[in-house]
Write a protein that holds these residues in place. Structure first.
Motif, short mmCIF file in Angstrom:
data_model
loop_
_atom_site.label_atom_id
_atom_site.label_comp_id
_atom_site.label_asym_id
_atom_site.label_seq_id
_atom_site.Cartn_x
_atom_site.Cartn_y
_atom_site.Cartn_z
N TRP A 1 3.07 -1.59 3.33
CA TRP A 1 1.75 0.03 2.57
C TRP A 1 0.92 0.24 1.49
O TRP A 1 -0.84 -0.22 1.60
N MET A 2 1.69 -0.29 0.39
CA MET A 2 1.56 0.31 -0.79
C MET A 2 0.72 -1.11 -1.66
O MET A 2 -0.43 -0.51 -2.19
N GLN B 1 9.11 11.91 5.66
CA GLN B 1 9.03 11.28 4.29
C GLN B 1 8.08 10.14 3.78
O GLN B 1 7.53 9.51 2.58
N PHE B 2 7.55 9.10 4.86
CA PHE B 2 6.41 8.76 4.56
C PHE B 2 4.65 8.97 4.01
O PHE B 2 3.98 8.46 2.85
N VAL C 1 5.56 9.88 0.75
CA VAL C 1 5.70 9.05 -0.09
C VAL C 1 4.13 7.93 -0.09
O VAL C 1 3.59 7.46 -1.81
N ALA C 2 3.13 8.26 0.59
CA ALA C 2 2.34 7.71 0.50
C ALA C 2 1.58 8.25 -0.27
O ALA C 2 0.45 8.10 -1.30
N HIS D 1 2.16 8.15 -3.70
CA HIS D 1 1.20 6.29 -4.51
C HIS D 1 -0.41 6.06 -4.51
O HIS D 1 -0.44 6.12 -5.58
N TYR E 1 7.09 0.28 4.11
CA TYR E 1 6.13 1.10 2.43
C TYR E 1 6.20 -0.36 1.56
O TYR E 1 4.94 0.72 0.92
N TRP F 1 12.26 0.63 7.12
CA TRP F 1 11.29 0.95 6.44
C TRP F 1 10.71 0.38 4.76
O TRP F 1 9.28 0.66 4.44
N LYS F 2 11.55 0.02 4.25
CA LYS F 2 11.32 -0.30 3.15
C LYS F 2 10.31 -1.79 2.96
O LYS F 2 9.33 -1.52 1.82
N VAL G 1 13.37 6.16 -1.60
CA VAL G 1 13.38 6.00 -0.29
C VAL G 1 14.85 5.21 -0.90
O VAL G 1 14.77 4.33 0.66
#
Length: 207
Positions: A153-154, A3-4, A7-8, A11, A150, A146-147, A139
């Motif tokens: 990270w973003m 999932q990461f 999402v990465a 993004h 995320y 994890w949120k 997510v």
């Protein structure tokens, strides 16, 4: 982890598409140098961080059908029309020779101005609100830890990417090579921003 990666990747691909924030960083870097442009980069990252926090918190105010979301989109369109017209109106008036930073006080002021412009650009960018609301749905079932990961990270990726763009475009040697193209970059940037605003307005009218 799967999932990461999804999402990465989504993004980062969104970052690669030029938008209002990209043009603001590019113009700031070419007209004032990459160090001053980092102010705009930080402002954009902070605005993205605000959208990430709001969207991941699940607030209904940022749902696509909410009144506040539509108001944000319309305000963003008005800002894009304004900044786009400024780019076109003042095309060619920026002096690349002034980017040697021989006057530190003015550079400091310009950095703070860039921070404000970046923050306003990021907040009023219709693409940012819509993108992070959509990304939050991916997510929705993730844990709080994890949120938070995320979001951090973003935020970091947005800031790092914009600074990298500013450093590449704001390099003194590159600026000298492309000094003649700056007026055209400003005109094209202004036209694209105006076109984006009109596209969003048309979409809102026809939905």
């Amino acid at each position: 982890m799967e999932q990461f990666l999804m999402v990465a990747a989504a993004h980062f691909l969104a970052l690669l598409s030029p938008g209002p924030d990209f043009f603001l960083v590019a113009r700031s870097a070419m007209s004032a140098g990459w160090r001053v442009a980092t102010g705009a980069c930080l402002g954009i990252a902070l605005a993205n961080g605000a959208f990430i926090l709001t969207a991941f918190a699940g607030l209904s105010a940022l749902r696509p059908d909410s009144a506040l979301f539509i108001v944000i989109q319309l305000a963003g369109c008005a800002y894009l029309l304004y900044i786009g017209s400024l780019f076109i109106r003042h095309a060619g008036s920026s002096s690349l020779a002034a980017t040697d930073h021989s006057h530190p006080p003015s550079v400091q002021t310009s950095w703070w101005q860039g921070l404000g412009m970046g923050l306003v650009s990021g907040i009023l960018n219709p693409k940012n609100a819509l993108f992070y609301v959509s990304l939050a749905s991916m997510v929705a079932n993730a844990s709080l830890g994890w949120k938070l990961f995320y979001g951090l990270w973003m935020f970091t990726v947005v800031l790092a990417w914009d600074v990298l763009v500013a450093m590449a475009i704001g390099n003194l040697r590159i600026r000298r090579q492309f000094s003649r193209s700056l007026p055209w970059l400003e005109r094209v940037s202004g036209a694209v921003l105006i076109a984006l605003a009109l596209a969003v307005i048309i979409h809102l009218l026809w939905r």
